[in-house]
Design an enzyme around this catalytic site. Structure first.
Site, short mmCIF file in Angstrom:
data_model
loop_
_atom_site.label_atom_id
_atom_site.label_comp_id
_atom_site.label_asym_id
_atom_site.label_seq_id
_atom_site.Cartn_x
_atom_site.Cartn_y
_atom_site.Cartn_z
N ASP A 143 0.78 -1.23 0.00
CA ASP A 143 0.00 0.00 0.00
C ASP A 143 0.82 1.29 0.00
OD1 ASP A 143 -2.38 1.48 0.04
OD2 ASP A 143 -2.31 1.66 2.21
N CYS A 197 -15.16 -6.46 -17.48
CA CYS A 197 -16.30 -5.60 -17.14
C CYS A 197 -17.35 -5.68 -18.25
CB CYS A 197 -15.87 -4.14 -16.97
SG CYS A 197 -15.07 -3.80 -15.39
N CYS A 250 -15.54 3.95 1.87
CA CYS A 250 -16.80 3.77 1.15
C CYS A 250 -16.68 2.50 0.32
CB CYS A 250 -17.04 4.99 0.25
SG CYS A 250 -18.45 4.80 -0.86
N CYS A 253 -19.28 1.40 -4.72
CA CYS A 253 -19.02 0.98 -6.11
C CYS A 253 -18.71 -0.52 -6.18
CB CYS A 253 -17.92 1.82 -6.75
SG CYS A 253 -16.40 1.93 -5.81
C1 B12 Z 1 -4.19 6.72 -3.73
C2 B12 Z 1 -5.04 5.53 -3.36
C3 B12 Z 1 -6.40 5.75 -3.13
C4 B12 Z 1 -7.08 7.06 -3.46
C5 B12 Z 1 -7.26 7.13 -5.01
C6 B12 Z 1 -7.85 5.83 -5.61
C7 B12 Z 1 -7.45 5.56 -7.04
N1 B12 Z 1 -8.29 4.90 -7.78
O1 B12 Z 1 -6.38 5.96 -7.45
C8 B12 Z 1 -8.37 6.96 -2.63
C9 B12 Z 1 -8.13 7.57 -1.26
C10 B12 Z 1 -9.62 7.60 -3.25
C11 B12 Z 1 -8.50 5.45 -2.47
C12 B12 Z 1 -9.69 4.81 -2.23
C13 B12 Z 1 -9.82 3.44 -2.08
N2 B12 Z 1 -8.82 2.55 -1.98
CO1 B12 Z 1 -6.96 3.00 -2.33
N3 B12 Z 1 -5.15 3.23 -2.81
C14 B12 Z 1 -4.48 4.24 -3.25
C15 B12 Z 1 -3.03 3.84 -3.55
C16 B12 Z 1 -2.14 4.29 -2.37
C17 B12 Z 1 -2.46 4.39 -4.87
C18 B12 Z 1 -3.42 4.25 -6.08
C19 B12 Z 1 -2.89 4.95 -7.30
O2 B12 Z 1 -1.75 4.75 -7.66
N4 B12 Z 1 -3.70 5.80 -7.96
C20 B12 Z 1 -3.26 6.53 -9.12
C21 B12 Z 1 -4.24 6.44 -10.30
C22 B12 Z 1 -3.57 6.95 -11.57
O3 B12 Z 1 -4.55 5.14 -10.48
P1 B12 Z 1 -5.98 4.54 -10.82
O4 B12 Z 1 -7.14 5.40 -10.54
O5 B12 Z 1 -5.95 3.23 -10.18
O6 B12 Z 1 -5.85 4.49 -12.41
C23 B12 Z 1 -5.41 3.32 -13.07
C24 B12 Z 1 -6.49 2.76 -14.00
O7 B12 Z 1 -7.79 3.14 -13.62
C25 B12 Z 1 -6.04 3.16 -15.37
N5 B12 Z 1 -6.58 4.41 -15.90
C26 B12 Z 1 -6.54 5.65 -15.37
N6 B12 Z 1 -7.09 6.53 -16.22
C27 B12 Z 1 -7.49 5.83 -17.31
C28 B12 Z 1 -8.10 6.26 -18.46
C29 B12 Z 1 -8.44 5.31 -19.43
C30 B12 Z 1 -9.11 5.80 -20.67
C31 B12 Z 1 -8.14 3.93 -19.23
C32 B12 Z 1 -8.51 2.91 -20.24
C33 B12 Z 1 -7.50 3.53 -18.06
C34 B12 Z 1 -7.18 4.49 -17.11
O8 B12 Z 1 -4.60 3.31 -15.29
C35 B12 Z 1 -4.25 3.77 -13.97
C36 B12 Z 1 -2.91 3.15 -13.59
O9 B12 Z 1 -2.97 1.75 -13.56
C37 B12 Z 1 -3.17 2.28 -3.63
C38 B12 Z 1 -1.95 1.50 -3.15
C39 B12 Z 1 -0.85 1.50 -4.19
N7 B12 Z 1 0.36 1.77 -3.76
O10 B12 Z 1 -1.11 1.26 -5.36
C40 B12 Z 1 -4.41 1.98 -2.75
C41 B12 Z 1 -5.36 0.88 -3.20
C42 B12 Z 1 -5.62 1.07 -4.66
N8 B12 Z 1 -6.58 1.18 -2.47
C43 B12 Z 1 -7.24 0.13 -2.10
C44 B12 Z 1 -8.53 0.17 -1.50
C45 B12 Z 1 -9.02 -1.10 -0.82
C46 B12 Z 1 -9.30 1.34 -1.56
C47 B12 Z 1 -10.81 1.47 -1.23
C48 B12 Z 1 -11.65 0.30 -1.67
C49 B12 Z 1 -10.94 1.70 0.30
C50 B12 Z 1 -12.34 1.96 0.76
N9 B12 Z 1 -13.22 0.97 0.83
O11 B12 Z 1 -12.66 3.08 1.11
C51 B12 Z 1 -11.17 2.77 -1.99
C52 B12 Z 1 -11.67 2.48 -3.41
C53 B12 Z 1 -12.01 3.71 -4.21
C54 B12 Z 1 -11.99 3.43 -5.72
N10 B12 Z 1 -13.15 3.38 -6.36
O12 B12 Z 1 -10.90 3.23 -6.27
C55 B12 Z 1 -6.56 -1.16 -2.51
C56 B12 Z 1 -7.30 -1.74 -3.74
C57 B12 Z 1 -7.42 -3.25 -3.74
C58 B12 Z 1 -8.15 -3.68 -5.00
N11 B12 Z 1 -8.89 -4.76 -4.92
O13 B12 Z 1 -8.05 -3.06 -6.02
C59 B12 Z 1 -5.08 -0.63 -2.81
C60 B12 Z 1 -4.36 -1.37 -3.91
C61 B12 Z 1 -4.32 -0.74 -1.48
C62 B12 Z 1 -3.87 -2.18 -1.19
N12 B12 Z 1 -2.59 -2.39 -0.98
O14 B12 Z 1 -4.64 -3.12 -1.17
N13 B12 Z 1 -7.30 4.84 -2.64
S1 SF4 Z 2 -19.68 -2.77 -11.51
FE1 SF4 Z 2 -18.05 -1.58 -12.47
S2 SF4 Z 2 -16.19 -2.69 -12.01
FE2 SF4 Z 2 -17.89 -4.11 -11.63
S3 SF4 Z 2 -18.12 -5.22 -13.58
FE3 SF4 Z 2 -19.52 -3.48 -13.62
S4 SF4 Z 2 -18.32 -1.89 -14.66
FE4 SF4 Z 2 -16.87 -3.43 -14.00
S1 SF4 Z 3 -15.69 5.92 -6.13
FE1 SF4 Z 3 -16.47 4.16 -4.98
S2 SF4 Z 3 -15.50 4.40 -2.99
FE2 SF4 Z 3 -15.34 6.41 -3.98
S3 SF4 Z 3 -17.21 7.53 -3.35
FE3 SF4 Z 3 -17.67 6.54 -5.26
S4 SF4 Z 3 -18.64 4.64 -4.66
FE4 SF4 Z 3 -17.54 5.38 -2.87
#
Ligand code: B12
Ligand code: SF4
Ligand code: SF4
Length: 361
Positions: A143, A197, A250, A253
Protein backbone atom coordinates in the site's frame (compact mmCIF):
# COMPACT_ATOMS: atom_id res chain seq x y z
CA UNK A 1 20.16 -6.65 -5.24
CA UNK A 2 22.28 -9.82 -4.96
CA UNK A 3 23.66 -12.17 -7.64
CA UNK A 4 21.67 -15.36 -8.22
CA UNK A 5 23.31 -18.81 -8.24
CA UNK A 6 23.26 -20.16 -11.80
CA UNK A 7 21.75 -23.40 -10.53
CA UNK A 8 18.56 -21.75 -9.25
CA UNK A 9 15.54 -23.86 -10.15
CA UNK A 10 13.12 -21.05 -10.97
CA UNK A 11 10.11 -23.34 -11.44
CA UNK A 12 10.58 -25.07 -8.07
CA UNK A 13 11.16 -21.68 -6.40
CA UNK A 14 7.93 -20.32 -7.85
CA UNK A 15 6.00 -23.37 -6.67
CA UNK A 16 7.47 -22.94 -3.18
CA UNK A 17 6.41 -19.29 -3.19
CA UNK A 18 2.86 -20.17 -4.22
CA UNK A 19 2.60 -22.83 -1.50
CA UNK A 20 4.21 -20.53 1.09
CA UNK A 21 1.83 -17.67 0.21
CA UNK A 22 -1.19 -19.92 0.58
CA UNK A 23 0.02 -21.18 3.96
CA UNK A 24 0.38 -17.57 5.15
CA UNK A 25 -3.23 -16.71 4.28
CA UNK A 26 -2.83 -15.14 0.84
CA UNK A 27 -5.54 -16.01 -1.68
CA UNK A 28 -3.26 -15.85 -4.71
CA UNK A 29 0.34 -15.22 -5.75
CA UNK A 30 1.27 -14.36 -9.33
CA UNK A 31 4.53 -13.36 -10.98
CA UNK A 32 4.73 -10.50 -13.46
CA UNK A 33 6.98 -8.18 -15.40
CA UNK A 34 7.64 -4.71 -14.04
CA UNK A 35 7.03 -2.65 -17.18
CA UNK A 36 3.72 -0.73 -17.19
CA UNK A 37 4.20 2.10 -19.74
CA UNK A 38 0.50 2.58 -20.53
CA UNK A 39 -0.35 2.84 -16.83
CA UNK A 40 2.40 5.44 -16.49
CA UNK A 41 0.65 7.56 -19.13
CA UNK A 42 -2.65 7.22 -17.26
CA UNK A 43 -0.96 8.11 -13.98
CA UNK A 44 0.57 11.27 -15.46
CA UNK A 45 -2.78 12.35 -16.93
CA UNK A 46 -4.48 11.66 -13.58
CA UNK A 47 -1.93 13.86 -11.79
CA UNK A 48 -2.23 16.59 -14.44
CA UNK A 49 -5.97 16.69 -13.86
CA UNK A 50 -5.32 17.27 -10.14
CA UNK A 51 -7.40 14.20 -9.20
CA UNK A 52 -5.02 13.43 -6.31
CA UNK A 53 -6.29 16.42 -4.26
CA UNK A 54 -4.35 16.79 -0.98
CA UNK A 55 -2.44 13.51 -1.50
CA UNK A 56 0.86 15.33 -2.10
CA UNK A 57 2.77 12.03 -2.00
CA UNK A 58 1.09 10.96 -5.26
CA UNK A 59 2.47 14.07 -7.01
CA UNK A 60 5.84 13.82 -5.28
CA UNK A 61 6.57 10.23 -6.28
CA UNK A 62 5.59 10.84 -9.92
CA UNK A 63 6.95 8.19 -12.29
CA UNK A 64 8.76 6.32 -9.48
CA UNK A 65 5.34 4.66 -9.00
CA UNK A 66 5.39 3.22 -12.53
CA UNK A 67 9.12 2.30 -12.57
CA UNK A 68 9.59 -0.17 -9.72
CA UNK A 69 13.17 -0.93 -10.78
CA UNK A 70 14.04 2.60 -9.60
CA UNK A 71 12.57 1.80 -6.18
CA UNK A 72 14.32 -1.60 -5.99
CA UNK A 73 17.39 -1.49 -8.25
CA UNK A 74 18.11 -4.90 -9.79
CA UNK A 75 14.49 -6.07 -9.54
CA UNK A 76 13.18 -7.89 -12.61
CA UNK A 77 9.91 -9.40 -11.34
CA UNK A 78 7.00 -8.60 -9.10
CA UNK A 79 5.46 -11.28 -6.91
CA UNK A 80 1.98 -9.95 -6.46
CA UNK A 81 -0.35 -11.27 -3.76
CA UNK A 82 -4.00 -10.89 -2.86
CA UNK A 83 -5.43 -11.16 0.66
CA UNK A 84 -9.23 -11.38 1.01
CA UNK A 85 -10.61 -9.17 3.79
CA UNK A 86 -14.44 -9.43 3.79
CA UNK A 87 -15.09 -10.27 7.46
CA UNK A 88 -17.16 -13.27 8.50
CA UNK A 89 -20.36 -12.43 10.41
CA UNK A 90 -20.30 -8.74 9.49
CA UNK A 91 -23.56 -6.75 9.64
CA UNK A 92 -25.27 -6.49 6.26
CA UNK A 93 -23.69 -3.52 4.43
CA UNK A 94 -26.82 -2.40 2.58
CA UNK A 95 -28.90 -2.52 5.78
CA UNK A 96 -26.37 -0.34 7.64
CA UNK A 97 -26.18 2.12 4.74
CA UNK A 98 -29.97 2.34 4.77
CA UNK A 99 -30.13 3.20 8.50
CA UNK A 100 -29.01 6.85 8.93
CA UNK A 101 -28.69 6.50 12.72
CA UNK A 102 -25.79 4.02 12.27
CA UNK A 103 -22.25 4.75 11.11
CA UNK A 104 -21.00 2.86 8.05
CA UNK A 105 -17.34 1.84 8.23
CA UNK A 106 -15.82 0.39 5.09
CA UNK A 107 -15.60 -3.38 5.50
CA UNK A 108 -11.83 -3.37 5.04
CA UNK A 109 -11.43 -1.37 8.24
CA UNK A 110 -13.74 -3.01 10.79
CA UNK A 111 -10.95 -5.34 12.02
CA UNK A 112 -7.20 -5.03 12.49
CA UNK A 113 -5.09 -2.72 10.30
CA UNK A 114 -4.23 -4.71 7.17
CA UNK A 115 -0.71 -3.27 6.96
CA UNK A 116 0.04 -4.98 10.27
CA UNK A 117 -1.20 -8.30 8.87
CA UNK A 118 0.22 -8.26 5.36
CA UNK A 119 3.66 -6.76 5.78
CA UNK A 120 4.95 -9.34 8.32
CA UNK A 121 3.37 -12.15 6.26
CA UNK A 122 5.16 -11.00 3.09
CA UNK A 123 8.45 -10.53 4.97
CA UNK A 124 8.10 -14.07 6.34
CA UNK A 125 7.44 -15.44 2.84
CA UNK A 126 10.62 -13.80 1.56
CA UNK A 127 12.61 -15.17 4.52
CA UNK A 128 11.30 -18.70 3.97
CA UNK A 129 12.39 -18.57 0.33
CA UNK A 130 15.77 -17.17 1.39
CA UNK A 131 16.23 -20.19 3.67
CA UNK A 132 15.51 -22.45 0.71
CA UNK A 133 17.56 -20.82 -2.06
CA UNK A 134 20.06 -18.64 -0.17
CA UNK A 135 20.26 -14.84 -0.14
CA UNK A 136 18.37 -13.00 -2.88
CA UNK A 137 17.41 -9.38 -3.53
CA UNK A 138 13.91 -8.23 -2.65
CA UNK A 139 11.75 -5.42 -1.34
CA UNK A 140 8.40 -5.93 0.34
CA UNK A 141 5.63 -3.41 -0.49
CA UNK A 142 2.14 -2.99 0.97
CA UNK A 143 0.00 0.00 0.00
CA UNK A 144 2.25 2.82 1.19
CA UNK A 145 5.17 1.95 -1.12
CA UNK A 146 5.24 4.19 -4.21
CA UNK A 147 4.26 1.54 -6.78
CA UNK A 148 1.14 1.16 -8.96
CA UNK A 149 0.00 -1.97 -7.16
CA UNK A 150 -3.08 -2.65 -9.28
CA UNK A 151 -1.22 -2.39 -12.59
CA UNK A 152 1.55 -4.69 -11.32
CA UNK A 153 -1.05 -7.15 -10.00
CA UNK A 154 -2.82 -7.16 -13.36
CA UNK A 155 0.53 -7.94 -15.03
CA UNK A 156 0.99 -10.85 -12.62
CA UNK A 157 -2.45 -12.28 -13.46
CA UNK A 158 -4.13 -11.42 -10.13
CA UNK A 159 -7.06 -9.60 -11.79
CA UNK A 160 -8.10 -6.68 -13.98
CA UNK A 161 -8.69 -3.02 -13.15
CA UNK A 162 -12.48 -2.51 -13.16
CA UNK A 163 -14.29 0.62 -14.27
CA UNK A 164 -14.48 1.68 -10.59
CA UNK A 165 -10.63 1.44 -10.66
CA UNK A 166 -10.36 -1.43 -8.15
CA UNK A 167 -8.74 -4.72 -9.09
CA UNK A 168 -11.17 -7.60 -9.63
CA UNK A 169 -10.41 -11.33 -9.77
CA UNK A 170 -12.80 -13.61 -11.65
CA UNK A 171 -12.92 -16.11 -8.81
CA UNK A 172 -12.67 -13.70 -5.87
CA UNK A 173 -14.38 -10.38 -6.70
CA UNK A 174 -12.60 -7.27 -5.38
CA UNK A 175 -12.77 -7.41 -1.56
CA UNK A 176 -9.04 -7.96 -1.15
CA UNK A 177 -5.82 -6.09 -0.50
CA UNK A 178 -2.72 -6.21 -2.63
CA UNK A 179 0.90 -6.56 -1.66
CA UNK A 180 4.12 -7.22 -3.55
CA UNK A 181 7.66 -8.48 -3.34
CA UNK A 182 9.88 -6.84 -5.92
CA UNK A 183 12.71 -9.25 -6.62
CA UNK A 184 15.77 -9.98 -8.72
CA UNK A 185 14.73 -13.65 -9.06
CA UNK A 186 14.09 -14.30 -12.79
CA UNK A 187 10.99 -16.41 -12.09
CA UNK A 188 8.66 -17.61 -14.87
CA UNK A 189 5.88 -15.05 -15.41
CA UNK A 190 2.12 -15.60 -15.41
CA UNK A 191 -0.03 -14.25 -18.23
CA UNK A 192 -1.51 -10.80 -17.42
CA UNK A 193 -5.21 -10.86 -16.45
CA UNK A 194 -7.76 -10.01 -19.11
CA UNK A 195 -10.59 -7.50 -18.47
CA UNK A 196 -14.16 -8.66 -17.84
CA UNK A 197 -16.30 -5.60 -17.14
CA UNK A 198 -17.80 -5.95 -20.59
CA UNK A 199 -20.80 -3.64 -21.10
CA UNK A 200 -21.51 -3.35 -17.35
CA UNK A 201 -21.31 0.20 -15.92
CA UNK A 202 -23.16 -0.41 -12.63
CA UNK A 203 -20.51 1.17 -10.41
CA UNK A 204 -20.58 4.57 -12.15
CA UNK A 205 -24.11 5.74 -11.23
CA UNK A 206 -23.86 3.89 -7.87
CA UNK A 207 -21.20 6.33 -6.67
CA UNK A 208 -22.92 8.77 -4.26
CA UNK A 209 -20.64 11.68 -5.20
CA UNK A 210 -20.05 11.07 -8.92
CA UNK A 211 -16.34 10.42 -8.31
CA UNK A 212 -16.00 7.93 -11.18
CA UNK A 213 -15.93 10.66 -13.80
CA UNK A 214 -15.45 8.17 -16.68
CA UNK A 215 -14.77 4.44 -16.83
CA UNK A 216 -11.39 3.75 -15.14
CA UNK A 217 -11.04 7.38 -14.04
CA UNK A 218 -11.49 8.36 -10.44
CA UNK A 219 -11.45 11.98 -9.29
CA UNK A 220 -10.23 11.21 -5.79
CA UNK A 221 -11.28 14.69 -4.62
CA UNK A 222 -14.90 13.56 -4.87
CA UNK A 223 -14.39 10.03 -3.54
CA UNK A 224 -15.80 9.45 -0.03
CA UNK A 225 -12.87 7.20 0.75
CA UNK A 226 -10.52 10.11 0.08
CA UNK A 227 -12.74 12.66 1.85
CA UNK A 228 -13.10 10.63 5.05
CA UNK A 229 -9.54 9.22 5.22
CA UNK A 230 -6.95 11.16 3.25
CA UNK A 231 -8.40 14.67 3.19
CA UNK A 232 -7.18 16.52 6.27
CA UNK A 233 -9.06 19.80 6.03
CA UNK A 234 -12.78 20.64 5.90
CA UNK A 235 -15.01 18.33 3.87
CA UNK A 236 -16.40 20.45 1.00
CA UNK A 237 -19.90 21.61 2.02
CA UNK A 238 -21.43 20.66 -1.34
CA UNK A 239 -20.40 17.00 -0.83
CA UNK A 240 -21.42 16.59 2.82
CA UNK A 241 -24.99 15.38 2.30
CA UNK A 242 -23.83 12.82 -0.27
CA UNK A 243 -21.60 11.22 2.39
CA UNK A 244 -24.77 9.95 4.12
CA UNK A 245 -23.69 7.82 7.09
CA UNK A 246 -20.30 6.77 5.61
CA UNK A 247 -17.82 7.71 8.33
CA UNK A 248 -14.70 5.87 7.21
CA UNK A 249 -14.12 4.82 3.59
CA UNK A 250 -16.80 3.77 1.15
CA UNK A 251 -17.78 0.49 -0.49
CA UNK A 252 -20.70 1.46 -2.72
CA UNK A 253 -19.02 0.98 -6.11
CA UNK A 254 -17.90 -2.51 -5.09
CA UNK A 255 -21.20 -3.45 -3.41
CA UNK A 256 -22.98 -3.18 -6.78
CA UNK A 257 -20.29 -4.99 -8.75
CA UNK A 258 -21.64 -8.31 -10.06
CA UNK A 259 -18.21 -9.93 -9.70
CA UNK A 260 -18.46 -9.70 -5.92
CA UNK A 261 -20.83 -12.64 -5.85
CA UNK A 262 -17.59 -14.61 -6.26
CA UNK A 263 -15.91 -12.82 -3.34
CA UNK A 264 -14.50 -14.91 -0.51
CA UNK A 265 -14.54 -14.29 3.20
CA UNK A 266 -11.29 -13.39 4.91
CA UNK A 267 -9.22 -16.42 5.87
CA UNK A 268 -7.23 -14.37 8.40
CA UNK A 269 -8.95 -14.11 11.82
CA UNK A 270 -7.62 -10.57 12.41
CA UNK A 271 -10.10 -9.15 9.87
CA UNK A 272 -12.99 -10.05 12.21
CA UNK A 273 -15.12 -7.11 13.39
CA UNK A 274 -13.80 -5.30 16.48
CA UNK A 275 -15.60 -2.82 18.73
CA UNK A 276 -18.90 -3.48 16.87
CA UNK A 277 -17.65 -1.10 14.18
CA UNK A 278 -19.83 -2.73 11.54
CA UNK A 279 -23.05 -1.23 12.95
CA UNK A 280 -22.89 1.26 15.83
CA UNK A 281 -25.12 4.26 16.58
CA UNK A 282 -23.49 7.48 15.42
CA UNK A 283 -24.33 9.16 18.72
CA UNK A 284 -22.42 6.44 20.61
CA UNK A 285 -19.34 6.82 18.40
CA UNK A 286 -19.48 10.62 18.68
CA UNK A 287 -19.56 10.33 22.46
CA UNK A 288 -16.13 8.66 22.63
CA UNK A 289 -13.44 10.73 24.33
CA UNK A 290 -10.02 10.98 22.71
CA UNK A 291 -8.60 8.43 25.12
CA UNK A 292 -11.46 6.03 24.38
CA UNK A 293 -10.72 6.49 20.67
CA UNK A 294 -7.02 5.78 21.26
CA UNK A 295 -7.73 2.74 23.38
CA UNK A 296 -10.33 1.21 21.03
CA UNK A 297 -8.82 2.10 17.68
CA UNK A 298 -5.17 1.25 18.37
CA UNK A 299 -4.24 -1.51 15.90
CA UNK A 300 -7.01 -0.46 13.49
CA UNK A 301 -6.50 1.42 10.21
CA UNK A 302 -8.85 4.06 11.64
CA UNK A 303 -6.26 4.98 14.28
CA UNK A 304 -4.19 6.52 11.47
CA UNK A 305 -6.68 9.34 10.80
CA UNK A 306 -6.76 10.40 14.45
CA UNK A 307 -9.56 11.55 16.73
CA UNK A 308 -10.14 14.93 15.07
CA UNK A 309 -10.77 13.59 11.55
CA UNK A 310 -12.82 10.68 12.94
CA UNK A 311 -15.01 13.15 14.86
CA UNK A 312 -15.28 15.43 11.80
CA UNK A 313 -16.62 12.52 9.73
CA UNK A 314 -19.16 11.51 12.37
CA UNK A 315 -20.34 15.13 12.71
CA UNK A 316 -21.16 15.15 8.98
CA UNK A 317 -23.07 11.86 9.29
CA UNK A 318 -24.98 13.25 12.29
CA UNK A 319 -25.90 16.25 10.12
CA UNK A 320 -27.37 13.75 7.65
CA UNK A 321 -29.20 11.73 10.35
CA UNK A 322 -32.90 12.21 11.19
CA UNK A 323 -33.49 14.96 13.76
CA UNK A 324 -33.87 13.58 17.29
CA UNK A 325 -33.08 14.80 20.82
CA UNK A 326 -30.17 12.31 21.00
CA UNK A 327 -28.60 13.64 17.79
CA UNK A 328 -29.02 17.28 18.87
CA UNK A 329 -27.59 16.57 22.34
CA UNK A 330 -24.62 14.69 20.90
CA UNK A 331 -23.82 17.56 18.54
CA UNK A 332 -24.34 20.34 21.11
CA UNK A 333 -22.03 18.55 23.54
CA UNK A 334 -19.15 19.24 21.16
CA UNK A 335 -20.03 22.76 19.99
CA UNK A 336 -17.17 24.26 21.94
CA UNK A 337 -14.63 21.55 21.09
CA UNK A 338 -11.00 22.69 21.04
CA UNK A 339 -10.73 21.84 17.33
CA UNK A 340 -11.87 24.65 15.02
CA UNK A 341 -12.25 22.10 12.21
CA UNK A 342 -14.65 20.02 14.31
CA UNK A 343 -16.60 23.05 15.58
CA UNK A 344 -17.31 24.14 12.01
CA UNK A 345 -18.59 20.66 11.07
CA UNK A 346 -20.74 20.48 14.23
CA UNK A 347 -22.24 23.90 13.41
CA UNK A 348 -22.98 22.72 9.86
CA UNK A 349 -24.62 19.56 11.23
CA UNK A 350 -26.83 21.53 13.63
CA UNK A 351 -27.84 23.80 10.76
CA UNK A 352 -29.10 20.76 8.88
CA UNK A 353 -31.48 20.06 11.76
CA UNK A 354 -32.44 23.52 12.94
CA UNK A 355 -31.85 25.86 9.99
CA UNK A 356 -29.34 28.69 9.65
CA UNK A 357 -29.25 29.77 13.28
CA UNK A 358 -28.99 26.16 14.44
CA UNK A 359 -25.59 26.46 15.99
CA UNK A 360 -26.78 29.21 18.34
CA UNK A 361 -29.76 27.32 19.73
C1 B12 B 1 -4.19 6.72 -3.73
C2 B12 B 1 -5.04 5.53 -3.36
C3 B12 B 1 -6.40 5.75 -3.13
C4 B12 B 1 -7.08 7.06 -3.46
C5 B12 B 1 -7.26 7.13 -5.01
C6 B12 B 1 -7.85 5.83 -5.61
C7 B12 B 1 -7.45 5.56 -7.04
N1 B12 B 1 -8.29 4.90 -7.78
O1 B12 B 1 -6.38 5.96 -7.45
C8 B12 B 1 -8.37 6.96 -2.63
C9 B12 B 1 -8.13 7.57 -1.26
C10 B12 B 1 -9.62 7.60 -3.25
C11 B12 B 1 -8.50 5.45 -2.47
C12 B12 B 1 -9.69 4.81 -2.23
C13 B12 B 1 -9.82 3.44 -2.08
N2 B12 B 1 -8.82 2.55 -1.98
CO1 B12 B 1 -6.96 3.00 -2.33
N3 B12 B 1 -5.15 3.23 -2.81
C14 B12 B 1 -4.48 4.24 -3.25
C15 B12 B 1 -3.03 3.84 -3.55
C16 B12 B 1 -2.14 4.29 -2.37
C17 B12 B 1 -2.46 4.39 -4.87
C18 B12 B 1 -3.42 4.25 -6.08
C19 B12 B 1 -2.89 4.95 -7.30
O2 B12 B 1 -1.75 4.75 -7.66
N4 B12 B 1 -3.70 5.80 -7.96
C20 B12 B 1 -3.26 6.53 -9.12
C21 B12 B 1 -4.24 6.44 -10.30
C22 B12 B 1 -3.57 6.95 -11.57
O3 B12 B 1 -4.55 5.14 -10.48
P1 B12 B 1 -5.98 4.54 -10.82
O4 B12 B 1 -7.14 5.40 -10.54
O5 B12 B 1 -5.95 3.23 -10.18
O6 B12 B 1 -5.85 4.49 -12.41
C23 B12 B 1 -5.41 3.32 -13.07
C24 B12 B 1 -6.49 2.76 -14.00
O7 B12 B 1 -7.79 3.14 -13.62
C25 B12 B 1 -6.04 3.16 -15.37
N5 B12 B 1 -6.58 4.41 -15.90
C26 B12 B 1 -6.54 5.65 -15.37
N6 B12 B 1 -7.09 6.53 -16.22
C27 B12 B 1 -7.49 5.83 -17.31
C28 B12 B 1 -8.10 6.26 -18.46
C29 B12 B 1 -8.44 5.31 -19.43
C30 B12 B 1 -9.11 5.80 -20.67
C31 B12 B 1 -8.14 3.93 -19.23
C32 B12 B 1 -8.51 2.91 -20.24
C33 B12 B 1 -7.50 3.53 -18.06
C34 B12 B 1 -7.18 4.49 -17.11
O8 B12 B 1 -4.60 3.31 -15.29
C35 B12 B 1 -4.25 3.77 -13.97
C36 B12 B 1 -2.91 3.15 -13.59
O9 B12 B 1 -2.97 1.75 -13.56
C37 B12 B 1 -3.17 2.28 -3.63
C38 B12 B 1 -1.95 1.50 -3.15
C39 B12 B 1 -0.85 1.50 -4.19
N7 B12 B 1 0.36 1.77 -3.76
O10 B12 B 1 -1.11 1.26 -5.36
C40 B12 B 1 -4.41 1.98 -2.75
C41 B12 B 1 -5.36 0.88 -3.20
C42 B12 B 1 -5.62 1.07 -4.66
N8 B12 B 1 -6.58 1.18 -2.47
C43 B12 B 1 -7.24 0.13 -2.10
C44 B12 B 1 -8.53 0.17 -1.50
C45 B12 B 1 -9.02 -1.10 -0.82
C46 B12 B 1 -9.30 1.34 -1.56
C47 B12 B 1 -10.81 1.47 -1.23
C48 B12 B 1 -11.65 0.30 -1.67
C49 B12 B 1 -10.94 1.70 0.30
C50 B12 B 1 -12.34 1.96 0.76
N9 B12 B 1 -13.22 0.97 0.83
O11 B12 B 1 -12.66 3.08 1.11
C51 B12 B 1 -11.17 2.77 -1.99
C52 B12 B 1 -11.67 2.48 -3.41
C53 B12 B 1 -12.01 3.71 -4.21
C54 B12 B 1 -11.99 3.43 -5.72
N10 B12 B 1 -13.15 3.38 -6.36
O12 B12 B 1 -10.90 3.23 -6.27
C55 B12 B 1 -6.56 -1.16 -2.51
C56 B12 B 1 -7.30 -1.74 -3.74
C57 B12 B 1 -7.42 -3.25 -3.74
C58 B12 B 1 -8.15 -3.68 -5.00
N11 B12 B 1 -8.89 -4.76 -4.92
O13 B12 B 1 -8.05 -3.06 -6.02
C59 B12 B 1 -5.08 -0.63 -2.81
C60 B12 B 1 -4.36 -1.37 -3.91
C61 B12 B 1 -4.32 -0.74 -1.48
C62 B12 B 1 -3.87 -2.18 -1.19
N12 B12 B 1 -2.59 -2.39 -0.98
O14 B12 B 1 -4.64 -3.12 -1.17
N13 B12 B 1 -7.30 4.84 -2.64
S1 SF4 C 1 -19.68 -2.77 -11.51
FE1 SF4 C 1 -18.05 -1.58 -12.47
S2 SF4 C 1 -16.19 -2.69 -12.01
FE2 SF4 C 1 -17.89 -4.11 -11.63
S3 SF4 C 1 -18.12 -5.22 -13.58
FE3 SF4 C 1 -19.52 -3.48 -13.62
S4 SF4 C 1 -18.32 -1.89 -14.66
FE4 SF4 C 1 -16.87 -3.43 -14.00
S1 SF4 D 1 -15.69 5.92 -6.13
FE1 SF4 D 1 -16.47 4.16 -4.98
S2 SF4 D 1 -15.50 4.40 -2.99
FE2 SF4 D 1 -15.34 6.41 -3.98
S3 SF4 D 1 -17.21 7.53 -3.35
FE3 SF4 D 1 -17.67 6.54 -5.26
S4 SF4 D 1 -18.64 4.64 -4.66
FE4 SF4 D 1 -17.54 5.38 -2.87
Amino acid sequence: MTEQPETLDVHATKQALIAGAQALGFGYLGVGRLEIPEDERHLLRWLDAGFQGEMGYMQRHGTLRSRPWELAPGAVRVLSVRMDYWPAQVADAEAVLADPTLGYVSRYAVGRDYHKIMRPALARLAQEIGQRIGPFGYRVCVDTAPVLEKALARNAGVGWIGKHTNLIARDAGSWFFLGEILTDLPLPIDPPATAHCGTCQACIPACPTGAIVAPYQLDARRCISYLTIEHKSAIPVELRSALGNRIYGCDDCQLVCPWNKFAREAAHPDFKVRNALDATQLTTLFGWTESEFDERMRGSAIYRIGYERWSRNIAVALGNAPTSPEVLDALRARLSDASELLREHVEWALEQHLGCAGAER
